[in-house]
Design a protein around this motif. Sequence first.
Motif, PDB file in Angstrom:
ATOM      1  N   ALA A 177       0.839  -1.198   0.000  1.00  0.00           N
ATOM      2  CA  ALA A 177       0.000   0.000   0.000  1.00  0.00           C
ATOM      3  C   ALA A 177       0.874   1.249   0.000  1.00  0.00           C
ATOM      4  CB  ALA A 177      -0.920  -0.004   1.206  1.00  0.00           C
ATOM      5  N   ASP A 178       0.547   2.211  -0.873  1.00  0.00           N
ATOM      6  CA  ASP A 178       1.269   3.481  -0.894  1.00  0.00           C
ATOM      7  C   ASP A 178       1.035   4.250   0.400  1.00  0.00           C
ATOM      8  OD1 ASP A 178       2.217   2.969  -3.442  1.00  0.00           O
ATOM      9  OD2 ASP A 178       0.525   3.995  -4.408  1.00  0.00           O
ATOM     10  N   ASP A 179      -0.194   4.236   0.870  1.00  0.00           N
ATOM     11  CA  ASP A 179      -0.566   4.920   2.104  1.00  0.00           C
ATOM     12  C   ASP A 179      -1.370   3.946   2.960  1.00  0.00           C
ATOM     13  OD1 ASP A 179      -1.327   6.595   4.142  1.00  0.00           O
ATOM     14  OD2 ASP A 179      -2.197   8.134   2.841  1.00  0.00           O
ATOM     15  N   PRO A 180      -0.753   3.383   3.987  1.00  0.00           N
ATOM     16  CA  PRO A 180      -1.459   2.378   4.800  1.00  0.00           C
ATOM     17  C   PRO A 180      -2.743   2.890   5.451  1.00  0.00           C
ATOM     18  CG  PRO A 180       0.885   2.351   5.266  1.00  0.00           C
ATOM     19  CD  PRO A 180       0.634   3.531   4.386  1.00  0.00           C
ATOM     20  N   SER A 181      -2.809   4.163   5.798  1.00  0.00           N
ATOM     21  CA  SER A 181      -4.042   4.672   6.421  1.00  0.00           C
ATOM     22  C   SER A 181      -5.196   4.685   5.419  1.00  0.00           C
ATOM     23  CB  SER A 181      -3.817   6.054   7.016  1.00  0.00           C
ATOM     24  OG  SER A 181      -3.501   6.984   6.009  1.00  0.00           O
ATOM     25  N   VAL A 182      -4.908   5.020   4.185  1.00  0.00           N
ATOM     26  CA  VAL A 182      -5.949   5.007   3.148  1.00  0.00           C
ATOM     27  C   VAL A 182      -6.365   3.570   2.857  1.00  0.00           C
ATOM     28  CG1 VAL A 182      -6.440   5.512   0.731  1.00  0.00           C
ATOM     29  CG2 VAL A 182      -5.215   7.183   2.126  1.00  0.00           C
ATOM     30  N   ALA A 183      -5.400   2.679   2.742  1.00  0.00           N
ATOM     31  CA  ALA A 183      -5.712   1.277   2.463  1.00  0.00           C
ATOM     32  C   ALA A 183      -6.507   0.644   3.600  1.00  0.00           C
ATOM     33  CB  ALA A 183      -4.428   0.501   2.209  1.00  0.00           C
ATOM     34  N   SER A 184      -6.165   0.978   4.824  1.00  0.00           N
ATOM     35  CA  SER A 184      -6.894   0.396   5.952  1.00  0.00           C
ATOM     36  C   SER A 184      -8.326   0.919   6.016  1.00  0.00           C
ATOM     37  CB  SER A 184      -6.158   0.644   7.270  1.00  0.00           C
ATOM     38  OG  SER A 184      -6.054   2.018   7.527  1.00  0.00           O
ATOM     39  N   MET A 185      -8.510   2.197   5.738  1.00  0.00           N
ATOM     40  CA  MET A 185      -9.874   2.745   5.735  1.00  0.00           C
ATOM     41  C   MET A 185     -10.673   2.169   4.579  1.00  0.00           C
ATOM     42  SD  MET A 185     -11.055   4.359   7.928  1.00  0.00           S
ATOM     43  CE  MET A 185     -12.659   4.801   8.316  1.00  0.00           C
ATOM     44  N   ALA A 186     -10.055   2.009   3.427  1.00  0.00           N
ATOM     45  CA  ALA A 186     -10.744   1.406   2.289  1.00  0.00           C
ATOM     46  C   ALA A 186     -11.107  -0.050   2.599  1.00  0.00           C
ATOM     47  CB  ALA A 186      -9.864   1.478   1.043  1.00  0.00           C
ATOM     48  N   LEU A 187     -10.230  -0.757   3.297  1.00  0.00           N
ATOM     49  CA  LEU A 187     -10.508  -2.135   3.708  1.00  0.00           C
ATOM     50  C   LEU A 187     -11.736  -2.183   4.610  1.00  0.00           C
ATOM     51  CD1 LEU A 187      -9.886  -5.155   4.205  1.00  0.00           C
ATOM     52  CD2 LEU A 187      -8.274  -4.412   5.961  1.00  0.00           C
ATOM     53  N   VAL A 188     -11.783  -1.317   5.603  1.00  0.00           N
ATOM     54  CA  VAL A 188     -12.910  -1.305   6.548  1.00  0.00           C
ATOM     55  C   VAL A 188     -14.220  -0.980   5.830  1.00  0.00           C
ATOM     56  CG1 VAL A 188     -13.898  -0.084   8.530  1.00  0.00           C
ATOM     57  CG2 VAL A 188     -11.503  -0.800   8.570  1.00  0.00           C
ATOM     58  N   LEU A 189     -14.215   0.051   5.009  1.00  0.00           N
ATOM     59  CA  LEU A 189     -15.447   0.442   4.310  1.00  0.00           C
ATOM     60  C   LEU A 189     -15.898  -0.614   3.313  1.00  0.00           C
ATOM     61  CD1 LEU A 189     -14.878   4.256   3.722  1.00  0.00           C
ATOM     62  CD2 LEU A 189     -16.588   3.175   5.172  1.00  0.00           C
ATOM     63  N   THR A 190     -14.955  -1.178   2.583  1.00  0.00           N
ATOM     64  CA  THR A 190     -15.306  -2.203   1.608  1.00  0.00           C
ATOM     65  C   THR A 190     -15.868  -3.440   2.291  1.00  0.00           C
ATOM     66  OG1 THR A 190     -13.544  -1.377   0.170  1.00  0.00           O
ATOM     67  CG2 THR A 190     -14.455  -3.516  -0.363  1.00  0.00           C
ATOM     68  N   ALA A 191     -15.239  -3.867   3.377  1.00  0.00           N
ATOM     69  CA  ALA A 191     -15.736  -5.032   4.115  1.00  0.00           C
ATOM     70  C   ALA A 191     -17.111  -4.742   4.721  1.00  0.00           C
ATOM     71  CB  ALA A 191     -14.742  -5.440   5.191  1.00  0.00           C
ATOM     72  N   LEU A 192     -17.307  -3.534   5.237  1.00  0.00           N
ATOM     73  CA  LEU A 192     -18.594  -3.159   5.813  1.00  0.00           C
ATOM     74  C   LEU A 192     -19.703  -3.227   4.767  1.00  0.00           C
ATOM     75  CD1 LEU A 192     -20.319  -1.971   8.152  1.00  0.00           C
ATOM     76  CD2 LEU A 192     -19.680   0.282   7.270  1.00  0.00           C
ATOM     77  N   PHE A 193     -19.463  -2.634   3.602  1.00  0.00           N
ATOM     78  CA  PHE A 193     -20.472  -2.670   2.549  1.00  0.00           C
ATOM     79  C   PHE A 193     -20.680  -4.085   2.026  1.00  0.00           C
ATOM     80  CE2 PHE A 193     -20.004   1.948   2.407  1.00  0.00           C
ATOM     81  CZ  PHE A 193     -21.337   2.308   2.317  1.00  0.00           C
ATOM     82  N   ALA A 194     -19.631  -4.889   2.000  1.00  0.00           N
ATOM     83  CA  ALA A 194     -19.786  -6.283   1.579  1.00  0.00           C
ATOM     84  C   ALA A 194     -20.730  -7.024   2.513  1.00  0.00           C
ATOM     85  CB  ALA A 194     -18.426  -6.972   1.536  1.00  0.00           C
ATOM     86  N   VAL A 195     -20.567  -6.812   3.801  1.00  0.00           N
ATOM     87  CA  VAL A 195     -21.451  -7.463   4.781  1.00  0.00           C
ATOM     88  C   VAL A 195     -22.886  -6.958   4.627  1.00  0.00           C
ATOM     89  CG1 VAL A 195     -21.947  -7.678   7.246  1.00  0.00           C
ATOM     90  CG2 VAL A 195     -19.608  -7.980   6.414  1.00  0.00           C
ATOM     91  N   LEU A 196     -23.054  -5.651   4.479  1.00  0.00           N
ATOM     92  CA  LEU A 196     -24.402  -5.092   4.344  1.00  0.00           C
ATOM     93  C   LEU A 196     -25.105  -5.601   3.085  1.00  0.00           C
ATOM     94  CD1 LEU A 196     -23.749  -1.416   5.486  1.00  0.00           C
ATOM     95  CD2 LEU A 196     -24.891  -3.237   6.771  1.00  0.00           C
TER      96      LEU A 196
END
Length: 141
Positions: free
Chosen positions: A51-70
């Motif tokens: 990841a170029d920016d771990p904070s961006v990648a981690s936030m994208a991971l959380v949001l993507t996983a959240l929407f996947a569950v929903l």
Amino acid sequence: MSERATPMSEQSGATGHAKVAGTVCLIQAAALMAVAATYAAELLGLAGLRADDPSVASMALVLTALFAVLVAVVGVHWWRGRRWVKTPTIVWNLLLLPASITLVQANGWLIGGPIALLAVIAILAAWGSPSVDVEDVTDRP
């Protein structure tokens, strides 16, 4: 059983649209989980990804996983015959249409085309499914 809790199959027998919408939602949820897994791989440095920016990648991971569950929850409830899932399905997939256009422009039809196609199929299937019949309580004294 109340009207809201009664499955569609028991109310109208119109399960074809619900199965299509549910299947599309589950496909979308699986795709979102695959994207979330890619973000996780970037964060962990797996498969040569970093990841170029771990904070961006981690936030994208959380949001993507959240929407996947929903979206998966909505898909499962389509298959269970619930009617409340009609509106979230239509809204979610209407939001996917401009995103798919952006993906077509940035990455080509191979990425954006299937997203747009699945979104249109889900909208049409949800639109064709029965709506919740809610009693009008404004006429009561």
